[in-house]
Design a protein around this motif. Sequence first.
Motif, PDB file in Angstrom:
ATOM      1  N   UNK A 277       0.818  -1.068  -0.421  1.00 23.54           N
ATOM      2  CA  UNK A 277      -0.033  -0.128  -0.039  1.00 23.54           C
ATOM      3  C   UNK A 277       1.005   1.029  -0.217  1.00 23.54           C
ATOM      4  N   UNK A 278       1.246   1.537   0.792  1.00 24.55           N
ATOM      5  CA  UNK A 278       2.651   2.569   1.102  1.00 24.55           C
ATOM      6  C   UNK A 278       3.528   2.787  -0.722  1.00 24.55           C
ATOM      7  N   UNK A 279       4.220   1.544  -1.476  1.00 27.37           N
ATOM      8  CA  UNK A 279       4.519   1.792  -1.998  1.00 27.37           C
ATOM      9  C   UNK A 279       3.613   2.193  -3.239  1.00 27.37           C
ATOM     10  N   UNK A 280       2.941   1.820  -3.183  1.00 27.85           N
ATOM     11  CA  UNK A 280       1.263   2.396  -4.295  1.00 27.85           C
ATOM     12  C   UNK A 280       1.609   4.074  -4.162  1.00 27.85           C
ATOM     13  N   UNK A 281       1.371   4.153  -2.716  1.00 23.83           N
ATOM     14  CA  UNK A 281       1.090   5.619  -2.347  1.00 23.83           C
ATOM     15  C   UNK A 281       2.212   6.592  -2.816  1.00 23.83           C
ATOM     16  N   UNK A 282       3.531   6.289  -2.895  1.00 24.59           N
ATOM     17  CA  UNK A 282       4.861   6.900  -2.999  1.00 24.59           C
ATOM     18  C   UNK A 282       5.110   6.814  -4.391  1.00 24.59           C
ATOM     19  N   UNK A 283       4.700   5.523  -5.430  1.00 23.06           N
ATOM     20  CA  UNK A 283       4.033   5.612  -6.445  1.00 23.06           C
ATOM     21  C   UNK A 283       3.404   6.803  -6.857  1.00 23.06           C
ATOM     22  N   UNK A 284       2.681   7.472  -6.448  1.00 21.10           N
ATOM     23  CA  UNK A 284       1.246   8.072  -6.700  1.00 21.10           C
ATOM     24  C   UNK A 284       2.365  10.043  -6.697  1.00 21.10           C
ATOM     25  N   UNK A 285       3.374   9.537  -5.756  1.00 22.59           N
ATOM     26  CA  UNK A 285       3.570  11.101  -5.209  1.00 22.59           C
ATOM     27  C   UNK A 285       4.416  11.305  -5.874  1.00 22.59           C
ATOM     28  N   UNK A 286       5.510  10.358  -6.491  1.00 21.28           N
ATOM     29  CA  UNK A 286       6.693  10.203  -7.282  1.00 21.28           C
ATOM     30  C   UNK A 286       5.893  10.628  -8.830  1.00 21.28           C
ATOM     31  N   UNK A 287       4.672  10.737  -9.077  1.00 22.39           N
ATOM     32  CA  UNK A 287       3.711  10.619 -10.631  1.00 22.39           C
ATOM     33  C   UNK A 287       3.540  12.822 -10.404  1.00 22.39           C
ATOM     34  N   UNK A 288       3.099  12.491  -9.055  1.00 22.25           N
ATOM     35  CA  UNK A 288       2.891  14.036  -8.833  1.00 22.25           C
ATOM     36  C   UNK A 288       4.217  14.821  -8.928  1.00 22.25           C
ATOM     37  N   UNK A 289       5.215  14.521  -7.678  1.00 22.80           N
ATOM     38  CA  UNK A 289       5.925  15.387  -7.720  1.00 22.80           C
ATOM     39  C   UNK A 289       5.294  16.166  -6.372  1.00 22.80           C
ATOM     40  N   UNK A 290       4.887  15.356  -5.371  1.00 23.53           N
ATOM     41  CA  UNK A 290       4.155  15.780  -4.521  1.00 23.53           C
ATOM     42  C   UNK A 290       5.032  14.771  -2.910  1.00 23.53           C
TER      43      UNK A 290
END
Length: 319
Positions: A73-86
Amino acid sequence: MRRPLLVLLAATLLLSACTVPRPKGDQAAEKVAATPADARRALAQYEEVLSVAAEALDAKPLAAVEAGSMLDIDTGTFEVAQQLQQKGEQRSEDLRILDVHAPMRNAYPLWFVMPVDDPGRDRVRVQVWRRERAAEPWKLVAAPETVGDADLPELVEGEQGTVVVAGREKPSRLGLSPQEAADTYAAALAGREAPEAQLIVPDAFVEQMWTTAESNGRLAGVRFRQEWRAENVDVALRTRDGGSLVLATLSRRDTYRVAAGRQVTWPGGSPQQAFLDGGGISSSGTLRYAHQVLLLVPGDGSPVVALGQLGGVTGADVR
């Protein structure tokens, strides 16, 4: 300034060196799985690693302090953050330990349950920590958030202030076993008309899943299928009313088959869009999710109640 990962590795090795139950001769003496001091050290180490990972927008360091669906779950959350650069969300910042519920154990893996107060979100997170063997550190494997004003039930106490594990059998003549409760909740998520829906209390999460599936099923030119499955239940505690408190992990697969000339899309910045090249599905594809649910199984046979939930997108397969 980021701290070198070598410092984190050294701290992890120091953490793994703490005393644990060990077999003695042919007998494996039962001991408390974890002490409050063990819990404090595990949480402090976790917060330090999470801070570094969030600063770098990189989930890789989390493998030192997380495992199972929590890491997914957290790896997925970081994937989203990387995409959005947040900057990633630091969920464990300023957590306050409310209690440490550890059972008596005589063999690995060891585990304990630790409710923590999250003042930033006005929620209680029910963390589950697991240690596979003596040479490894404690790792966070689940952390569902309580919903609304849900209260945790009173647990059966064992010797030395420990909690009593709910086995695979039914805790009472009327209540479901922990695995039956997890399987029932997963089956109820299949739809409002599922027979198992009568055996649970529909909560906001269930209603959201039902509504989402119904909306996807009405998309023009799209064949939609949603599948739910409960993983094996490893953590369940006996409650004083004769029931159990169950930590269940559910896997979910949303599959879309899209007619030629159409595309299923999600809003910009959404987790689904971040996992899909081009932001949508034009032919066929599957989104994978993991959900952690904290279930209360009443001993009198009443419907199963979800006290907490945490989940997210963990992957996508598009053809």
